[in-house]
Structures are given as structure tokens and as C-alpha cells.
Design a protein around this motif. Sequence first.
Motif, PDB file in Angstrom:
ATOM      1  N   LEU A   1       0.833  -1.202   0.000  1.00 38.85           N
ATOM      2  CA  LEU A   1       0.000   0.000   0.000  1.00 38.85           C
ATOM      3  C   LEU A   1       0.871   1.256   0.000  1.00 38.85           C
ATOM      4  N   ALA A   2       1.983   1.209   0.743  1.00 36.68           N
ATOM      5  CA  ALA A   2       2.874   2.370   0.769  1.00 36.68           C
ATOM      6  C   ALA A   2       3.522   2.597  -0.582  1.00 36.68           C
ATOM      7  N   GLU A   3       3.956   1.526  -1.228  1.00 37.43           N
ATOM      8  CA  GLU A   3       4.584   1.634  -2.546  1.00 37.43           C
ATOM      9  C   GLU A   3       3.619   2.245  -3.550  1.00 37.43           C
TER      10      GLU A   3
ATOM     11  N   ASP B   1       0.532   7.701   2.393  1.00 36.45           N
ATOM     12  CA  ASP B   1       1.220   8.966   2.653  1.00 36.45           C
ATOM     13  C   ASP B   1       0.453   9.804   3.678  1.00 36.45           C
ATOM     14  N   GLY B   2       1.178  10.274   4.686  1.00 37.90           N
ATOM     15  CA  GLY B   2       0.567  11.109   5.712  1.00 37.90           C
ATOM     16  C   GLY B   2      -0.232  10.349   6.745  1.00 37.90           C
ATOM     17  N   ARG B   3      -0.301   9.037   6.628  1.00 35.43           N
ATOM     18  CA  ARG B   3      -1.107   8.233   7.539  1.00 35.43           C
ATOM     19  C   ARG B   3      -0.278   7.717   8.714  1.00 35.43           C
ATOM     20  N   ARG B   4      -0.957   7.467   9.821  1.00 37.95           N
ATOM     21  CA  ARG B   4      -0.368   6.717  10.920  1.00 37.95           C
ATOM     22  C   ARG B   4      -0.622   5.248  10.638  1.00 37.95           C
ATOM     23  N   VAL B   5       0.444   4.448  10.627  1.00 36.12           N
ATOM     24  CA  VAL B   5       0.325   3.049  10.205  1.00 36.12           C
ATOM     25  C   VAL B   5       1.194   2.170  11.089  1.00 36.12           C
ATOM     26  N   THR B   6       0.993   0.865  10.952  1.00 34.06           N
ATOM     27  CA  THR B   6       1.876  -0.099  11.587  1.00 34.06           C
ATOM     28  C   THR B   6       2.062  -1.289  10.665  1.00 34.06           C
TER      29      THR B   6
ATOM     30  N   MET C   1       9.227  -6.261  13.059  1.00 32.57           N
ATOM     31  CA  MET C   1      10.526  -6.423  12.426  1.00 32.57           C
ATOM     32  C   MET C   1      10.673  -5.563  11.173  1.00 32.57           C
ATOM     33  N   LEU C   2       9.542  -5.086  10.628  1.00 31.74           N
ATOM     34  CA  LEU C   2       9.566  -4.335   9.375  1.00 31.74           C
ATOM     35  C   LEU C   2       9.294  -2.841   9.570  1.00 31.74           C
ATOM     36  N   CYS C   3       8.990  -2.431  10.801  1.00 34.86           N
ATOM     37  CA  CYS C   3       8.614  -1.038  11.012  1.00 34.86           C
ATOM     38  C   CYS C   3       9.731  -0.071  10.634  1.00 34.86           C
ATOM     39  N   GLU C   4      10.952  -0.397  10.994  1.00 34.12           N
ATOM     40  CA  GLU C   4      12.071   0.485  10.656  1.00 34.12           C
ATOM     41  C   GLU C   4      12.247   0.581   9.144  1.00 34.12           C
ATOM     42  N   THR C   5      12.109  -0.548   8.458  1.00 34.83           N
ATOM     43  CA  THR C   5      12.213  -0.553   6.995  1.00 34.83           C
ATOM     44  C   THR C   5      11.116   0.293   6.371  1.00 34.83           C
ATOM     45  N   LEU C   6       9.894   0.139   6.858  1.00 40.55           N
ATOM     46  CA  LEU C   6       8.767   0.897   6.324  1.00 40.55           C
ATOM     47  C   LEU C   6       8.979   2.392   6.518  1.00 40.55           C
ATOM     48  N   ALA C   7       9.436   2.775   7.704  1.00 42.73           N
ATOM     49  CA  ALA C   7       9.649   4.196   7.981  1.00 42.73           C
ATOM     50  C   ALA C   7      10.782   4.769   7.148  1.00 42.73           C
ATOM     51  N   ARG C   8      11.822   3.985   6.940  1.00 34.25           N
ATOM     52  CA  ARG C   8      12.975   4.469   6.173  1.00 34.25           C
ATOM     53  C   ARG C   8      12.625   4.608   4.685  1.00 34.25           C
ATOM     54  N   ARG C   9      11.925   3.636   4.144  1.00 38.27           N
ATOM     55  CA  ARG C   9      11.611   3.667   2.715  1.00 38.27           C
ATOM     56  C   ARG C   9      10.531   4.681   2.377  1.00 38.27           C
ATOM     57  N   PHE C  10       9.642   4.954   3.344  1.00 39.51           N
ATOM     58  CA  PHE C  10       8.514   5.838   3.066  1.00 39.51           C
ATOM     59  C   PHE C  10       8.414   6.895   4.168  1.00 39.51           C
ATOM     60  N   PRO C  11       9.244   7.915   4.099  1.00 32.20           N
ATOM     61  CA  PRO C  11       9.301   8.917   5.176  1.00 32.20           C
ATOM     62  C   PRO C  11       8.024   9.735   5.334  1.00 32.20           C
ATOM     63  N   ALA C  12       7.122   9.691   4.360  1.00 33.59           N
ATOM     64  CA  ALA C  12       5.867  10.433   4.487  1.00 33.59           C
ATOM     65  C   ALA C  12       4.880   9.733   5.417  1.00 33.59           C
TER      66      ALA C  12
END
Length: 323
Positions: free
Chosen positions: A111-113, A118-123, A127-138
Motif C-alpha cells: 500500500l505504501a509503494e 502517505d501522511g497516515r499513521r500506520v503499523t 521487524m519491518l517497522c524500521e524498513t517501512l519508515a525508512r523507505r517511506f518517510p511520508a
Amino acid sequence: MEQREVLVVLFDGVQALDVSGPVEVFHGASQGEPGAYRIRTAGLDGTPVRTTSGLTLVPDLTLAEAGVPHTLLVPGGQGTRDPDPRLIDWLRGNAHRARRKVSVCSGALLLAEAGLLDGRRVTTHWMLCETLARRFPALRVDPEPIYVRDGDVATSAGVTAGIDLALALVEEDLGRDVALAVARHLVVFLRRPGNQTQFSVQLAAQTAERRPLRDLQQWITEHPAADLSVDALADRAGLSPRHFARAFRDEVGMPPGRYVDRVRLEAARRRLEDTADGIAQVSRHCGYGTPEAMRRAFLRVLGTSPAEYRRRFQPARPPVPAA
């Protein structure tokens, strides 16, 4: 009654439980409320897909044939690591039309890709949260809750959290009684609150490098009602209070006081879930001293009282058949 179509996206490398868990919840709700949900699965080409565990799933139709669903569910799995570009294109062009967009585990990456978070609060899985935050800073990635609702988008943590989120959606659509009946049938909880942490303090914290501090971490977990002040812990570790506090923070990743708070909260949660002990007894056993102190800790971290937590989190038991 409005029939809500649930469309589940399938792809090679999907996690089978990310699919079957929510599907069983929506199917169970339709047994109690006939016609409440129409569940269909769709893949890019309509051909069978192989799950991460080796099971084969056969989609009902292709994504191109799918209409606009009420709820679009995007599961996770190893296939989200290098997704087919056509899948991302389809999500980017069509997913926004669904009334609800739902992801399970690493489905949030898809969904992020596609630009839908974008602009949403998500989880997602911790183990993947850091990757998600790094790849999609919005995105505003919260690594702790088992699921997060932000407008018409709902994201959840790994595997079983998809069941929790599906139960919450059924409760929203059809009411608590229907959701409770589904939970009883599946022998699961109704329902873990969304802000329930998705991992234990032992997983959230680092393991200390030095043996005395590692042993102390384990001792704290086993003795939540003991004197766990910095002075007492430093004495047990054979260090001065100042040296202990600095070493613990450096090696564990959080101050000793915060670690103790998390251990006691987790111990209290488990005791509320697994025993019939009264609130006062639980508070004493877990080091809070008074029920009020434990209540404040629960409200601060979980947003609910111990009594309400127990009501929500106790396992749903099937009724005893009449003789």
C-alpha cells in the motif's frame, strides 16, 4: 442489509494466514448474518499462487475483473519484498476507490509503494517497522500497536493481528454480538485493543552484552514485585547506582526505570489474561502496590483500565451445551 464485498489480493509469496485468518472472520460473520459479506480473492492473472509455506491458492478472478469492493484486503508475505510492478500499478490506480483499505503484516509495504499511506499513521510487523519508515518517510509508523485505524485505512501487525483487525471491522459493521459469536467459534479473544503492544518487553528491548546485566534482566522479569529501584538493582549487579544506570541504558536501550515499568505492565497483562486473581491481588503481585497505581499505568500506556482490559482480553469460551 448492505452486502459488503471483501476483495483479498493474492500474489506469489503471500502469507497463507494473512489471507485465511481475516477470511475466516468475515465468513463467520456471514454465517451469523447471512449476506453480510461477499468474499472474493483476486490475482494479477487469475492463476494459482504459491504461499510462503508452499500451499497453493486459486484466485476467484483477476484483478482486472474485480469491481470496486467495500473492503480491499492486502495481505503480507515474502512476495512483498520484490512485488510485481503490475500489482503496484493496479493498487495505485484502483485501491483508492475501495471504501476501506486494509493491510495485514507486510502488506503495508504494498500500500505504501502505491502511495496509499502517505501522511497516515500506520503499523506493520515489528521487524519491518524500521524498513517501512525508512523507505517511506511520508508515513507515521508506529511500531507498537497490533493494528492502527487512520480514516479509511487500517494496517495491522503480523499474522494473528489480522484476525484482531478483522474482528474489529466486523464489530464496527455488524455489532459486538456478531463479532463475539465469531470469536467464540474461532476460539480467539474478542478483542485485543488496537493499542495493545505487538511484542513483549524482552523483544522490544536489547539484550545486555555483559552477563551480570543479562542475568539481571531475567531476574527483573521473574520478580516484578521485588524492590526494583536503581539502588537495589545496582547492588544486585555489583555496580554503583550511577555506573549501573548508565551501563543499563547503553546496553539495553532504555533506562532501568522504564524497563521495570514495561516488565510490570506486561506481568500484569498476563495475569489479567491468564488468572482469575482480583485487581488488588494482581497489582500487589506485579509490584504496583495499589490498584490505583496499576490503573494509572494501564491508562497511560494502553488507554484502558485493568478491569476493561480483562473484559476485552479474556478468551471467549463457547457456551456449555445443555444436558
